[in-house]
Motif scaffolding. Structure first.
Motif, PDB file in Angstrom:
ATOM      1  N   THR A  79      52.616   6.013  -4.973  1.00 31.40           N
ATOM      2  CA  THR A  79      52.195   5.454  -3.690  1.00 31.40           C
ATOM      3  C   THR A  79      50.984   4.556  -3.937  1.00 31.40           C
ATOM      4  N   ILE A  80      51.038   3.343  -3.411  1.00 29.74           N
ATOM      5  CA  ILE A  80      49.951   2.372  -3.573  1.00 29.74           C
ATOM      6  C   ILE A  80      49.339   2.116  -2.201  1.00 29.74           C
ATOM      7  N   ILE A  81      48.003   2.286  -2.123  1.00 33.04           N
ATOM      8  CA  ILE A  81      47.301   2.107  -0.851  1.00 33.04           C
ATOM      9  C   ILE A  81      46.259   0.999  -1.008  1.00 33.04           C
ATOM     10  N   PRO A  82      46.415  -0.124  -0.298  1.00 32.64           N
ATOM     11  CA  PRO A  82      45.420  -1.195  -0.382  1.00 32.64           C
ATOM     12  C   PRO A  82      44.155  -0.864   0.416  1.00 32.64           C
ATOM     13  N   VAL A  83      42.999  -1.224  -0.160  1.00 30.59           N
ATOM     14  CA  VAL A  83      41.708  -1.004   0.503  1.00 30.59           C
ATOM     15  C   VAL A  83      40.973  -2.340   0.559  1.00 30.59           C
ATOM     16  N   SER A  84      40.422  -2.688   1.713  1.00 31.34           N
ATOM     17  CA  SER A  84      39.738  -3.964   1.910  1.00 31.34           C
ATOM     18  C   SER A  84      38.341  -3.771   2.457  1.00 31.34           C
ATOM     19  N   LYS A  85      37.513  -4.791   2.243  1.00 32.61           N
ATOM     20  CA  LYS A  85      36.169  -4.837   2.824  1.00 32.61           C
ATOM     21  C   LYS A  85      36.226  -5.787   4.008  1.00 32.61           C
ATOM     22  N   ILE A  86      35.569  -5.397   5.089  1.00 36.28           N
ATOM     23  CA  ILE A  86      35.588  -6.226   6.297  1.00 36.28           C
ATOM     24  C   ILE A  86      34.170  -6.654   6.631  1.00 36.28           C
ATOM     25  N   VAL A 141      39.597  -5.144  -1.925  1.00 33.57           N
ATOM     26  CA  VAL A 141      38.641  -4.520  -2.838  1.00 33.57           C
ATOM     27  C   VAL A 141      39.355  -3.822  -3.983  1.00 33.57           C
ATOM     28  N   CYS A 142      40.344  -2.981  -3.639  1.00 34.71           N
ATOM     29  CA  CYS A 142      41.046  -2.234  -4.673  1.00 34.71           C
ATOM     30  C   CYS A 142      42.361  -1.696  -4.125  1.00 34.71           C
ATOM     31  N   PHE A 143      43.092  -1.060  -5.030  1.00 32.20           N
ATOM     32  CA  PHE A 143      44.298  -0.337  -4.661  1.00 32.20           C
ATOM     33  C   PHE A 143      44.142   1.095  -5.153  1.00 32.20           C
ATOM     34  N   LEU A 144      44.473   2.070  -4.312  1.00 34.69           N
ATOM     35  CA  LEU A 144      44.524   3.460  -4.735  1.00 34.69           C
ATOM     36  C   LEU A 144      45.958   3.731  -5.166  1.00 34.69           C
ATOM     37  N   VAL A 145      46.123   4.187  -6.402  1.00 33.82           N
ATOM     38  CA  VAL A 145      47.452   4.466  -6.935  1.00 33.82           C
ATOM     39  C   VAL A 145      47.585   5.974  -7.064  1.00 33.82           C
ATOM     40  N   VAL A 146      48.478   6.568  -6.270  1.00 34.59           N
ATOM     41  CA  VAL A 146      48.667   8.013  -6.237  1.00 34.59           C
ATOM     42  C   VAL A 146      49.992   8.337  -6.913  1.00 34.59           C
ATOM     43  N   SER A 147      49.896   9.154  -7.964  1.00 35.37           N
ATOM     44  CA  SER A 147      51.080   9.584  -8.694  1.00 35.37           C
ATOM     45  C   SER A 147      50.969  11.092  -8.877  1.00 35.37           C
ATOM     46  N   GLY A 148      51.727  11.858  -8.106  1.00 40.60           N
ATOM     47  CA  GLY A 148      51.611  13.320  -8.135  1.00 40.60           C
ATOM     48  C   GLY A 148      50.247  13.727  -7.626  1.00 40.60           C
ATOM     49  N   THR A 149      49.472  14.440  -8.468  1.00 40.42           N
ATOM     50  CA  THR A 149      48.114  14.838  -8.084  1.00 40.42           C
ATOM     51  C   THR A 149      47.067  13.913  -8.691  1.00 40.42           C
ATOM     52  N   ASN A 150      47.505  12.882  -9.396  1.00 45.72           N
ATOM     53  CA  ASN A 150      46.591  11.945 -10.052  1.00 45.72           C
ATOM     54  C   ASN A 150      46.354  10.732  -9.147  1.00 45.72           C
ATOM     55  N   VAL A 151      45.079  10.369  -8.964  1.00 45.68           N
ATOM     56  CA  VAL A 151      44.720   9.195  -8.165  1.00 45.68           C
ATOM     57  C   VAL A 151      43.894   8.263  -9.038  1.00 45.68           C
ATOM     58  N   ARG A 152      44.292   6.997  -9.086  1.00 45.10           N
ATOM     59  CA  ARG A 152      43.540   5.996  -9.849  1.00 45.10           C
ATOM     60  C   ARG A 152      43.113   4.881  -8.912  1.00 45.10           C
ATOM     61  N   VAL A 153      41.993   4.269  -9.247  1.00 44.39           N
ATOM     62  CA  VAL A 153      41.486   3.131  -8.492  1.00 44.39           C
ATOM     63  C   VAL A 153      41.679   1.879  -9.343  1.00 44.39           C
ATOM     64  N   LEU A 154      42.423   0.925  -8.816  1.00 40.60           N
ATOM     65  CA  LEU A 154      42.615  -0.351  -9.499  1.00 40.60           C
ATOM     66  C   LEU A 154      41.860  -1.428  -8.725  1.00 40.60           C
ATOM     67  N   PRO A 155      40.689  -1.824  -9.218  1.00 46.22           N
ATOM     68  CA  PRO A 155      39.894  -2.828  -8.484  1.00 46.22           C
ATOM     69  C   PRO A 155      40.529  -4.216  -8.574  1.00 46.22           C
ATOM     70  N   THR A 156      40.294  -5.011  -7.555  1.00 46.36           N
ATOM     71  CA  THR A 156      40.770  -6.389  -7.567  1.00 46.36           C
ATOM     72  C   THR A 156      39.704  -7.329  -8.106  1.00 46.36           C
ATOM     73  N   ALA A 157      38.479  -6.807  -8.262  1.00 51.28           N
ATOM     74  CA  ALA A 157      37.359  -7.612  -8.764  1.00 51.28           C
ATOM     75  C   ALA A 157      37.481  -7.807 -10.268  1.00 51.28           C
ATOM     76  N   PRO A 158      36.764  -8.784 -10.810  1.00 48.66           N
ATOM     77  CA  PRO A 158      36.763  -8.972 -12.254  1.00 48.66           C
ATOM     78  C   PRO A 158      36.198  -7.754 -12.974  1.00 48.66           C
ATOM     79  N   TYR A 159      36.432  -7.674 -14.276  1.00 48.79           N
ATOM     80  CA  TYR A 159      35.967  -6.569 -15.092  1.00 48.79           C
ATOM     81  C   TYR A 159      34.468  -6.373 -14.889  1.00 48.79           C
ATOM     82  N   PRO A 160      33.988  -5.111 -14.834  1.00 47.72           N
ATOM     83  CA  PRO A 160      32.566  -4.848 -14.585  1.00 47.72           C
ATOM     84  C   PRO A 160      31.658  -5.529 -15.608  1.00 47.72           C
TER      85      PRO A 160
END
Length: 136
Positions: free
Chosen positions: A38-45, A79-98
């Motif tokens: 499951t992919i959930i988009p997150v935005s800044k307003i 801002v990012c996408f939350l990627v949910v796979s089973g019980t694992n959640v990852r944050v994939l930022p849309t910004a450039p590398y830190p």
């Protein structure tokens, strides 16, 4: 009943329009199902508004004619996408590398917490007791 000033009415109308444009569904988008992931988009307003008006004397029928206006702007930035796979959640930022090490560490925290939780759950399932550190 107290009569509202036209500037108040302009501000209320402007704020109402902003509320219609921006809600929780704008910040956290609709989940997208892709197989077992499951992919959930997150935005800044960001938004702003302004209202102004003036009363002036006139020779018209109204004792104090009013002139005014209002406006608003809304900016939605992914801002990012939350990627949910089973019980694992990852944050994939849309910004450039830190740019700094601290930014990178902060980015890795959710993944690390997920891995520690997963490790602890596996330990419990195997029937092994996790010893708590001795604290005086």
């Amino acid at each position: 009943m107290e009569k509202k000033h036209p500037v108040n009415e302009l501000m209320e109308e402007t704020i109402q329009k902003i509320r219609q444009a921006v809600d929780a569904n704008t910040m956290v988008g609709e989940p997208i199902q892709a197989g077992e992931v499951t992919i959930i988009p997150v935005s800044k307003i960001s938004f702003g508004f302004g209202t102004g008006g003036s009363e002036f004397d006139s020779k018209s029928a109204q004792p104090h004619p009013f002139g005014g206006g209002g406006g608003a702007g809304v900016k939605v930035t992914p801002v990012c996408f939350l990627v949910v796979s089973g019980t694992n959640v990852r944050v994939l930022p849309t910004a450039p590398y830190p740019e700094s090490s601290l930014d990178r560490v902060l980015e890795l925290i959710p993944d690390a917490v997920g891995k520690v939780s997963e490790f602890l759950e596996k330990k419990k399932e195997k029937g092994k007791e996790i010893e708590e550190p001795f604290v005086e």
